[in-house]
Design a protein around this motif. Structure first.
Motif, PDB file in Angstrom:
ATOM      1  N   PRO A  93       0.812  -1.214   0.000  1.00  0.00           N
ATOM      2  CA  PRO A  93       0.000   0.000   0.000  1.00  0.00           C
ATOM      3  C   PRO A  93       0.850   1.270   0.000  1.00  0.00           C
ATOM      4  CG  PRO A  93      -0.703  -1.524   1.724  1.00  0.00           C
ATOM      5  CD  PRO A  93       0.575  -2.069   1.167  1.00  0.00           C
ATOM      6  N   PHE A  94       0.378   2.273  -0.706  1.00  0.00           N
ATOM      7  CA  PHE A  94       1.056   3.575  -0.754  1.00  0.00           C
ATOM      8  C   PHE A  94       0.717   4.316   0.539  1.00  0.00           C
ATOM      9  CE2 PHE A  94       1.402   8.033  -1.913  1.00  0.00           C
ATOM     10  CZ  PHE A  94       2.513   8.076  -2.759  1.00  0.00           C
ATOM     11  N   ASP A  95       1.773   4.742   1.239  1.00  0.00           N
ATOM     12  CA  ASP A  95       1.608   5.398   2.536  1.00  0.00           C
ATOM     13  C   ASP A  95       1.674   6.919   2.346  1.00  0.00           C
ATOM     14  OD1 ASP A  95       2.204   6.640   5.036  1.00  0.00           O
ATOM     15  OD2 ASP A  95       2.789   4.682   5.830  1.00  0.00           O
ATOM     16  N   LEU A  96       0.579   7.586   2.668  1.00  0.00           N
ATOM     17  CA  LEU A  96       0.512   9.038   2.411  1.00  0.00           C
ATOM     18  C   LEU A  96       1.536   9.834   3.211  1.00  0.00           C
ATOM     19  CD1 LEU A  96      -3.303   9.858   2.235  1.00  0.00           C
ATOM     20  CD2 LEU A  96      -1.634   9.770   0.380  1.00  0.00           C
ATOM     21  N   SER A  97       1.911   9.343   4.383  1.00  0.00           N
ATOM     22  CA  SER A  97       2.859  10.133   5.178  1.00  0.00           C
ATOM     23  C   SER A  97       4.299   9.866   4.767  1.00  0.00           C
ATOM     24  CB  SER A  97       2.670   9.858   6.672  1.00  0.00           C
ATOM     25  OG  SER A  97       2.690   8.476   6.904  1.00  0.00           O
ATOM     26  N   ARG A  98       4.556   8.726   4.114  1.00  0.00           N
ATOM     27  CA  ARG A  98       5.935   8.330   3.836  1.00  0.00           C
ATOM     28  C   ARG A  98       6.316   8.394   2.351  1.00  0.00           C
ATOM     29  NH1 ARG A  98       6.275   2.311   4.682  1.00  0.00           N
ATOM     30  NH2 ARG A  98       5.459   2.457   2.582  1.00  0.00           N
ATOM     31  N   ASP A  99       5.378   8.011   1.482  1.00  0.00           N
ATOM     32  CA  ASP A  99       5.753   7.730   0.090  1.00  0.00           C
ATOM     33  C   ASP A  99       5.617   8.914  -0.869  1.00  0.00           C
ATOM     34  OD1 ASP A  99       6.316   5.172   0.882  1.00  0.00           O
ATOM     35  OD2 ASP A  99       4.315   4.421   0.405  1.00  0.00           O
ATOM     36  N   ASN A 148      -3.244   3.505   0.832  1.00  0.00           N
ATOM     37  CA  ASN A 148      -3.790   2.919   2.052  1.00  0.00           C
ATOM     38  C   ASN A 148      -5.212   3.462   2.305  1.00  0.00           C
ATOM     39  OD1 ASN A 148      -4.441   2.591   4.808  1.00  0.00           O
ATOM     40  ND2 ASN A 148      -2.269   2.415   5.331  1.00  0.00           N
ATOM     41  N   ARG A 149      -6.197   2.562   2.241  1.00  0.00           N
ATOM     42  CA  ARG A 149      -7.605   2.992   2.347  1.00  0.00           C
ATOM     43  C   ARG A 149      -7.921   3.616   3.708  1.00  0.00           C
ATOM     44  NH1 ARG A 149     -10.758   1.548  -2.234  1.00  0.00           N
ATOM     45  NH2 ARG A 149      -9.132   1.582  -3.776  1.00  0.00           N
ATOM     46  N   ALA A 150      -7.278   3.090   4.750  1.00  0.00           N
ATOM     47  CA  ALA A 150      -7.530   3.637   6.084  1.00  0.00           C
ATOM     48  C   ALA A 150      -7.075   5.095   6.152  1.00  0.00           C
ATOM     49  CB  ALA A 150      -6.799   2.806   7.133  1.00  0.00           C
ATOM     50  N   GLN A 151      -6.000   5.416   5.431  1.00  0.00           N
ATOM     51  CA  GLN A 151      -5.527   6.805   5.426  1.00  0.00           C
ATOM     52  C   GLN A 151      -6.483   7.710   4.656  1.00  0.00           C
ATOM     53  OE1 GLN A 151      -1.471   6.501   3.952  1.00  0.00           O
ATOM     54  NE2 GLN A 151      -0.688   6.430   6.045  1.00  0.00           N
ATOM     55  N   ILE A 152      -7.070   7.184   3.588  1.00  0.00           N
ATOM     56  CA  ILE A 152      -8.066   7.994   2.867  1.00  0.00           C
ATOM     57  C   ILE A 152      -9.256   8.267   3.794  1.00  0.00           C
ATOM     58  CG2 ILE A 152      -9.665   8.060   0.918  1.00  0.00           C
ATOM     59  CD1 ILE A 152      -7.703   6.371  -0.664  1.00  0.00           C
TER      60      ILE A 152
END
Ligand code: ADP
Length: 170
Positions: free
Chosen positions: A100-106, A135-139
């Motif tokens: 998953p693509f991590d919004l805070s890291r990637d 990452n769906r949880a981050q969305i």
């Protein structure tokens, strides 16, 4: 065109910001879609801005796009607009190679959460172009932080020719 219409609810004369304008695709589309509106197009790379300006001229909308060379995160807090279209860097073409693509890291060198917050402070309507493996949880977290605003999740499906079996989604 679809995103532009959804963002401004079909209205006209809007100010829309494209803080990572690159060569200008989204900014130009917005200017074409709303002939009485204006676009503020920002990019940190002066060569990209020069190309975007050139492309805007080809489409005849250069008079309604203000181009600025600068850092999106520094400029967004000073802007008030009707909508923001976010198409930020995804960290290269390998964005979907490792889970998953991590919004805070990637979303190097920026943070995907900070970018979104800066855009939400600048305008009520925000479109956020994200990798399909985000990452769906981050969305869900992004949406929950702004629970008073409607959240619409759209999936862009690209069709490619598959040998012998017509076209299939990728
Ligand atoms: P892609 O090519 O996958 O769209 P890039 O890494 O080229 O992704 O980034 C998209 C655009 O965002 C580029 O034109 C880049 O110059 C611009 N950009 C990157 N960081 C910033 C920033 N802090 N502020 C404004 N524009 C930026």
């Amino acid at each position: 065109a679809h995103m532009a219409a959804r963002l401004t609810r079909g209205g006209h004369g809007r100010l829309v910001v494209d803080p990572f304008c690159g060569c200008g695709g989204n900014a130009i589309q917005q200017a074409v879609s709303d002939p009485t509106g204006a676009v503020l197009a920002i990019d940190v790379d002066p060569h990209k801005v020069a190309m975007a300006r050139h492309n805007a001229r080809l489409y005849g909308v250069q008079g309604r796009i203000l181009f600025v060379v600068g850092d999106a995160l520094s400029l967004l807090p000073r802007i008030r607009a009707d909508a923001v279209v976010l198409s930020p860097p995804w960290g290269g073409i390998d964005y979907d190679d490792s889970g998953p693509f991590d919004l805070s890291r990637d979303m190097a060198p920026c943070c995907g959460f900070r970018i979104f917050e800066a855009a939400c402070a600048a305008a009520h309507a925000v479109a956020y172009y994200l990798p399909k493996n985000t990452n769906r949880a981050q969305i869900a977290q992004l949406a929950a932080r702004h629970a008073s605003r409607a959240c619409e999740l759209q999936r862009v499906v690209r069709h490619t020719a598959a040998s012998g079996s017509g076209r299939k989604p990728t």
